[in-house]
Design an enzyme around this catalytic site. Structure first.
Site, PDB file in Angstrom:
ATOM      1  N   CYS A 173      61.989 -30.035 -16.938  1.00 31.51           N
ATOM      2  CA  CYS A 173      61.682 -30.708 -18.185  1.00 31.51           C
ATOM      3  C   CYS A 173      61.434 -29.435 -19.300  1.00 31.51           C
ATOM      4  O   CYS A 173      62.775 -28.809 -19.453  1.00 31.51           O
ATOM      5  CB  CYS A 173      60.229 -31.361 -18.328  1.00 31.51           C
ATOM      6  SG  CYS A 173      60.041 -32.420 -19.742  1.00 31.51           S
ATOM      7  N   HIS A 175      61.275 -35.545 -14.042  1.00 36.46           N
ATOM      8  CA  HIS A 175      60.189 -34.760 -12.967  1.00 36.46           C
ATOM      9  C   HIS A 175      60.148 -35.214 -11.675  1.00 36.46           C
ATOM     10  O   HIS A 175      59.498 -36.154 -11.180  1.00 36.46           O
ATOM     11  CB  HIS A 175      58.766 -35.217 -13.918  1.00 36.46           C
ATOM     12  CG  HIS A 175      58.701 -34.581 -14.938  1.00 36.46           C
ATOM     13  ND1 HIS A 175      58.061 -33.380 -15.188  1.00 36.46           N
ATOM     14  CD2 HIS A 175      59.054 -35.122 -16.309  1.00 36.46           C
ATOM     15  CE1 HIS A 175      57.895 -33.096 -16.605  1.00 36.46           C
ATOM     16  NE2 HIS A 175      58.602 -34.348 -17.078  1.00 36.46           N
ATOM     17  N   GLU A 195      58.384 -33.691  -9.407  1.00 34.75           N
ATOM     18  CA  GLU A 195      56.955 -33.603  -8.857  1.00 34.75           C
ATOM     19  C   GLU A 195      56.285 -34.974  -9.242  1.00 34.75           C
ATOM     20  O   GLU A 195      55.099 -35.091  -8.710  1.00 34.75           O
ATOM     21  CB  GLU A 195      56.484 -32.376  -9.553  1.00 34.75           C
ATOM     22  CG  GLU A 195      55.930 -32.546 -10.699  1.00 34.75           C
ATOM     23  CD  GLU A 195      56.960 -32.698 -12.152  1.00 34.75           C
ATOM     24  OE1 GLU A 195      58.218 -32.545 -11.816  1.00 34.75           O
ATOM     25  OE2 GLU A 195      56.459 -32.822 -13.064  1.00 34.75           O
TER      26      GLU A 195
END
Lengths: 281, 1006
Positions: A95, A233, A235
């Site tokens: 990001c 994202h 994660e």
């Protein structure tokens, strides 16, 4: 020995805690290091095996997302970054971190060279919608990509959370060049397409492509495949309980460990890099 | 210093867009039905520094312009270049007024320093220019400029059609703030009569009443006081302006909650009751919580700190606080709301020895966004308030890296007069620090050094606390408006959490209302004294007078105390994070709030007088139930059409456009998101987070709000808000035995006066709301751990006065044992059995259907039975059983029944699952068809259970009201019958379209 990960933070980076956590979940040790500690010489980048530039709003995204943080790194950490890349150590930008890597010139980097020249070749512009949005997207990875982070990954769902994620290059030749070297690592796809057949150059409509990125690009790697960045994202789907559908089709029954049967698809990406470091020792 | 102008605009070309221009174009279409074929934008930078323009030009693409997607020029108006071909019909340039926070300018200055480190004093200001092509000649360009800026904080220059044709382009100059004149502290003579005392208060914007002014007057007549003042060399027999301002801030309604602390003579004409209540807060909020504190071991810190703290597990405690920012948001929706969210984040940072904010909540009350009626002077259109408030909260929350996991938006005409902007934050901290200190207890000692950390003090934000204790008028001061700076605050947060973990902090609080006078003043109660040197305080601009420095509410500041031996470590940490930290005071045990400017004492107030000297208000309250024309539904109706219309009502319609612009997932912990279901667009009942990575132990965050019930009974309104918060949380799997609440009251002025002839009634509403709050919270074993009130939510006076409906926001945070066992509102699979938990009564008073039909003239009024919470203790037992069913995995689908009753709840469940359902509402309660279909009786939750789990579910719910409603079907329709009677049939995609359309307001993506 466990691979050591440096997770940058400071100046508005805000995904540092979870980025550290996911590396630890796949067997690395990870330190949150303030950018200024590298710049001041209080910490040394060379002592780490992996560098992660997490998401966030460094400097409020003013003057273009990632630009001011990119400049700090480009001017104050240039030699350390150059040595890190030349040493074949993986870097990921997620990001805002991806925006930083693009604006420092580390992504996509010079053609066919493992030595960064810090020249910006692409950019990330405001989403066509004009809005920052948090929404889940479907991604597909190029199986031929040299990217060490995405090996063996085909399709994944995870959130995007950005207002400036439209990947742009000056001409279609630039994009053709990256495509031919399989550096267009990850794209937004229509979830209704058969798995593995979603990637297309034809512009997908909003919100399948959340930002209007050229060729639906969600992330790219450099020519070595070690430096990788993406807007979505991974994660944020380290565990299945973070998937919006987990009350619809979450795993049952549960195993002994909290993550048993509940590992999220995003974790593989971080495991790939950690395994890469281990196997290249 | 020489000035360099840099202008930048997006490149044109294949795949390139001018998105800023597009956004202006779309909003004009969406909000005003004005269609402009093309709008282009320019971003401008004014660099005030020693670096020559030619040098800046060489580096333009390194800083100001992106070499790939932008182009720019130095000292050139871009409209004169080949980048802009064709003549626009209007050009509008907007920049900030001098002294207003310019965040892009601050960032540009930081970037400029990276490139030109030797030009240390350079500053940068920004502006934006919009060029309109194909603008209809009917559009007034001044009106157009008005849609693009707020003249309280911004300035605009305009080139109209004639100017464009002559190529006369607007060019803003650098916004140089006016010189501030330092005024040495003055004695304020209070030896005067009461009328003059009142005049001093009014003219000085002190918001103190005569009794309070008299108390101050009396203080300075005391001989002992005079002697002690003489000894330190301050004027003995009168307050200085510094002292008077300090007292006004500390004694403001905003800070002291004087109405909640007042002695109330309450008369109830319904029951004949005639009684005196000594403090609503102590009686109905604090005492119940303290009673509950005796029964449980997890209530760690209630009421006295910046937020309420509970033990979450053995390792972590969690805390929550909610605040309102109504008056600033009325004046500048963007800045007011942003300071609201970043301000409440600081309350979390300032809890105990410092907590980390991990989740935000936002609840807004606005006028209808499609309002077509008249607007009183100085008020913005509700759609503009919505856009501005939303943008402020979005930027404040997103840039701070805190997910917004829960909230609501409520609409009513009366909020045109004053929007309500509630911002809440949940925090987390280790139960004990490495040095063994519990993190929820502050440990300051006399001799500790007090730092001001973060931003600087400026003229902005003077009189915020006293201003918010006054009603909104045309003369409301613009200095009360500020814009937050989330990045400065984020840097400060990073630094403070490291300082906490290193054991450096002995005491911490935020600088909000009242500035340093409140923050240091409150902390000084711990050690019983402090000594402040205002000359040490870093300023945004020179020339601020001592009283201004003391009370300015400039944002992004924390007040932190450290031991003298830790000063060097603390300052080094601040340097690393590029955060300003300045020692400005020392804690003492002298009993005095002692303020110096250099060596001169400018304020010398006993701590006890400062904090406890304010006289208790004596107020009158009188209850007569309001009479409302009865809601009598039509004898026949097309319920299918009514359902579509109800789904379009702003109060029910999807808020997805707005909520999706909040980051609700940063920190990778959000297990139940604001939107759920197949297409992730069904409503989430409550937020669930699992903040410890790898561990599914969760926290539930929910809210309840039902302001329109106040039109019948504010007591019922309060009960409904609390029950809704609990229901919402139960729907996702709350452990009802570990939950805590926050009460945020927003009321119209309830003090009887010439301006407020109905003050007794409004105060009686407050009494009833508090009594219900106590009754329900005791029954639910739900302690209120923190709260706030905002008591002057009126606009204007006389016949044009607008008072908001009395509004209680009840926020809840509680434990979720395992987020893998949660439920969401979307129907999951055909064949799942649908049940109603709870019972419907004939309660249509002040319901959404009553409002809709009476607004359209199809019913006479909204009066009738408002939903009542008759037996909350039995509700709690039912909720506990349902939560257990969720934790055991029997139930994966649950949805709260509130506005629009069962019909709307079922529609939303179908939308979330994009699936049909067949339901029979026969046997669900005592009401008629309208009551059972549209009524809003409390205590009801709709669940769906897979057939395989049905018997286990029913066994758990034995003895609790649980009625079969029907089955989820493979068809695409929601079908509802009442026994033999067909009531409605509605296609799920059509319902989704209706529900999602009203508040879309994006103007599309073209």
């Amino acid at each position: 020995m466990q691979p050591k990960v440096a997770v940058l933070f400071g100046f508005g980076i805000n995904c540092d805690h979870e980025t550290k956590a996911v590396f630890e979940l796949v067997g690395a040790t990870a330190d949150r290091i303030h950018v200024n500690r590298f710049i001041d010489g209080d910490a040394a980048l060379e002592t780490y095996d992996i560098l992660a530039v997490p998401g966030g709003f460094s400097f409020g995204d003013h003057l273009g997302s990632g630009r001011l943080m990119g400049n700090r790194m480009r001017y104050a950490m240039r030699d350390a970054l150059q040595a890190f890349v030349e040493a074949g150590k993986p870097i990921i930008g997620i990001c805002n971190g991806f925006q930083v890597l693009v604006k420092t010139g580390l992504l996509p980097g010079p053609e066919g060279s493992a030595s960064p020249d810090f020249i910006q070749r692409g950019s990330l512009g405001l989403n066509d919608s004009g809005r920052y949005e948090d929404r889940w997207v479907t991604l597909e990875f190029d199986p031929e990509s040299p990217c060490i982070w995405t090996k063996g990954m085909t399709r994944m769902e995870c959130p995007v959370r950005h207002g400036e994620g439209k990947y742009i290059m000056p001409s279609s030749d630039d994009l053709d060049r990256l495509a031919s070297s399989n550096q267009l690592t990850v794209r937004y796809v229509d979830p209704d397409t058969p798995v593995g057949e979603g990637r297309t150059d034809a512009q997908l409509p909003y919100p399948l492509s959340p930002n209007g990125s050229m060729r639906n690009i969600a992330g790219i790697c450099d020519s070595t495949g070690l430096v990788f960045g993406l807007m979505p994202h991974p994660e944020a789907i380290y565990a299945q309980w973070l998937h919006p559908h987990h009350t619809r089709d979450g795993a049952q029954p549960h195993g002994a460990g909290a993550m048993d049967g509940w590992e999220g698809e995003g974790l593989q990406l971080f495991r790939n890099a950690v395994e890469h470091v281990r196997s290249n020792r | 210093m020489p000035m360099t102008r840099v202008e930048v605009t997006p490149r044109q070309g294949e795949g390139m867009r001018d998105v800023r221009g597009d956004v202006v174009r779309r909003q004009l279409a969406a909000d005003h039905n004005v269609n402009v074929p093309e709008v282009r934008s320019v971003y401008g930078f004014l660099v005030n520094g020693e670096t020559p323009s030619e040098t800046i030009a060489e580096r333009m693409n390194d800083l100001f312009a992106d070499p790939i997607i932008e182009q720019g020029a130095v000292n050139t108006i871009l409209l004169t270049t080949e980048m802009f071909s064709g003549t626009p019909d209007a050009v509008i340039t907007v920049g900030f007024k001098p002294g207003v926070t310019d965040n892009p300018g601050k960032a540009a200055k930081d970037g400029f320093t990276t490139l030109f480190p030797e030009d240390t004093d350079a500053t940068v200001a920004t502006y934006q220019t919009y060029a309109f092509y194909g603008l209809s000649a009917e559009i007034d360009v001044h009106w157009l400029a008005g849609t693009l800026h707020n003249n309280l904080i911004q300035r605009a220059l305009i080139a109209d059609k004639a100017a464009c044709e002559q190529q006369v382009w607007p060019a803003l100059d650098y916004p140089t703030p006016p010189e501030q004149v330092f005024i040495a502290p003055q004695p304020m003579d209070l030896e005067c009569d009461d009328a003059s005392l009142e005049e001093i208060s009014v003219n000085g914007l002190l918001a103190l009443n005569v009794e309070e002014m008299q108390a101050i007057q009396a203080h300075y007549r005391d001989d002992t006081i005079r002697a002690s003042r003489e000894a330190v060399g301050i004027v003995p027999n009168a307050p200085t302006d510094v002292e008077l301002e300090c007292l006004a801030q500390t004694w403001s309604e905003h800070c002291k909650h004087k109405i909640f602390a007042s002695k109330i003579h309450h008369i109830d004409h319904e029951t004949g009751e005639d009684t005196v209540i000594d403090s609503l807060f102590k009686t109905h909020i604090m005492t119940p919580t303290h009673d509950m504190q005796n029964d449980v071991d997890w209530l760690l810190s209630v009421f006295h700190d910046n937020s309420g703290v509970i033990a979450w597990d053995d390792t972590w405690s969690i805390c929550m606080k909610a605040e309102t920012h109504n008056s600033p948001s009325a004046l500048d929706p963007y800045g007011g709301a942003m300071t609201g969210i970043v301000g409440v984040n600081r309350d979390i940072m300032g809890t105990g020895l410092g907590a980390r904010p991990i989740a935000n909540t936002d609840v807004f009350c606005f006028g209808p966004p499609n309002w077509e009626g008249d607007l009183p002077d100085n008020l913005f259109h509700p759609s503009r308030v919505l856009r501005g408030v939303h943008a402020g909260v979005r930027v404040g929350g997103n840039e701070s890296g805190i997910p917004t996991v829960n909230g609501a938006i409520v609409f009513d005409d009366r909020y045109i007069g004053k929007p309500l902007v509630y911002c809440g934050t949940v925090g987390i901290m280790p139960r004990t620090l490495q040095d063994g200190r519990p993190s929820h207890i502050k440990t300051p000692l006399a001799g500790d050094i007090v730092y001001m950390v973060g931003g600087r003090v400026g003229y902005d934000g003077i009189h915020g606390a006293t201003f918010s204790s006054l009603e909104l008028t045309e003369e409301s001061p613009s200095s009360a408006v500020q814009i937050g700076d989330p990045i400065t605050q984020k840097k400060m947060l990073d630094m403070i959490l490291e300082a906490r973990d290193e054991g450096l902090i002995t005491c911490i609080t935020d600088n909000g209302a009242g500035g340093l006078s409140s923050s240091i003043g409150e902390m000084a109660e711990y050690t019983n004294g402090c000594e402040i040197d205002l000359a040490q305080v870093p300023l945004k601009q020179a020339g601020l007078s001592p009283w201004e420095i003391l009370v300015s509410e400039s944002q992004e500041r924390m007040t932190v105390a450290v031991k003298p031996e830790d000063q060097a470590t603390f300052e080094a940490l601040a340097d690393l994070h590029e955060v300003e930290a300045t020692a400005v005071a020392t804690f003492t045990s002298t009993g005095m709030f002692h303020v110096r400017y250099d060596e001169t004492t400018v304020a010398y107030l006993p701590i006890e007088f400062l904090h406890d000297g304010v006289p208790q208000l004596q107020l009158e309250s009188e209850w007569t139930p309001p009479t409302q024309p009865l809601f009598q539904p039509p004898s026949t109706a097309d319920h299918s059409t009514l359902l579509t219309e109800m789904l379009q009502r702003p109060n029910i319609a999807s808020k997805e456009t707005w909520v999706r612009q909040y980051d609700h997932e940063v920190i990778a912990q959000t297990a139940i998101k604001p939107f759920v279901g197949v297409k992730r667009d069904g409503p989430g009942d409550a937020g669930v987070i699992a903040p410890i990575h790898g561990d599914p132990h969760g926290i539930v965050i929910s809210c309840g709000i039902a302001p329109r019930y106040s039109d019948i009974d504010a007591g019922a309104m309060a009960a409904a808000a609390i029950d809704e918060a609990v229901r919402n949380a139960v729907c996702v799997g709350l452990d009802v035995d570990k939950m805590a609440g926050l009460d945020n009251f927003c009321w119209p002025d309830p003090i009887e006066s010439v301006k407020t002839p109905d003050g007794r009634f409004k105060l009686a509403q407050l009494v009833r709301a508090n009594r219900e709050l106590e009754r329900v919270c005791r029954a639910y074993r739900l302690p209120c751990v923190s709260g706030k009130d905002s008591m002057k939510n009126d606009y204007g006076s006389g016949p044009d006065k607008i008072s908001i409906p009395p509004t209680l926001l009840f926020s809840l945070f509680g434990d979720h044992p395992d987020v893998r066992f949660s439920a969401t509102s979307d129907f999951k699979r055909a064949g799942d059995r649908i049940y109603l938990v709870g019972t419907s009564h004939q309660e249509l008073g002040a319901s959404e259907i009553a409002y809709m039909l009476s607004e359209r003239g199809e019913a006479e009024g909204i009066g009738g039975e408002v939903p009542q919470l008759l037996d909350p203790a039995s509700n709690l037992n039912t909720y506990r059983q349902l939560s257990t069913a969720i934790h055991k995995g029997f139930v994966k689908t649950a949805h709260d029944c509130s506005e629009g009753g069962i019909a709307v709840a079922l529609a939303e469940m179908c939308i979330g699952g994009r699936i049909g359902a067949e339901v029979d509402i026969d046997g669900t309660g005592t009401g008629d068809v309208w009551g059972r279909l549209w009524g809003e009786s409390l205590g009801r939750i709709i669940v769906a259970v897979p057939e395989a789990n049905e018997s286990d579910f029913l066994a758990l719910m034995k003895g609790h009201p649980t009625t079969i409603l029907g089955t989820v079907t493979d068809a695409s329709d929601l079908i509802i019958t009442d026994g033999e009677d067909h009531l409605l049939k509605s296609d799920v995609e059509r319902m989704a379209e209706a529900w999602k359309g009203t508040l879309d307001m994006t103007g599309g993506v073209a």
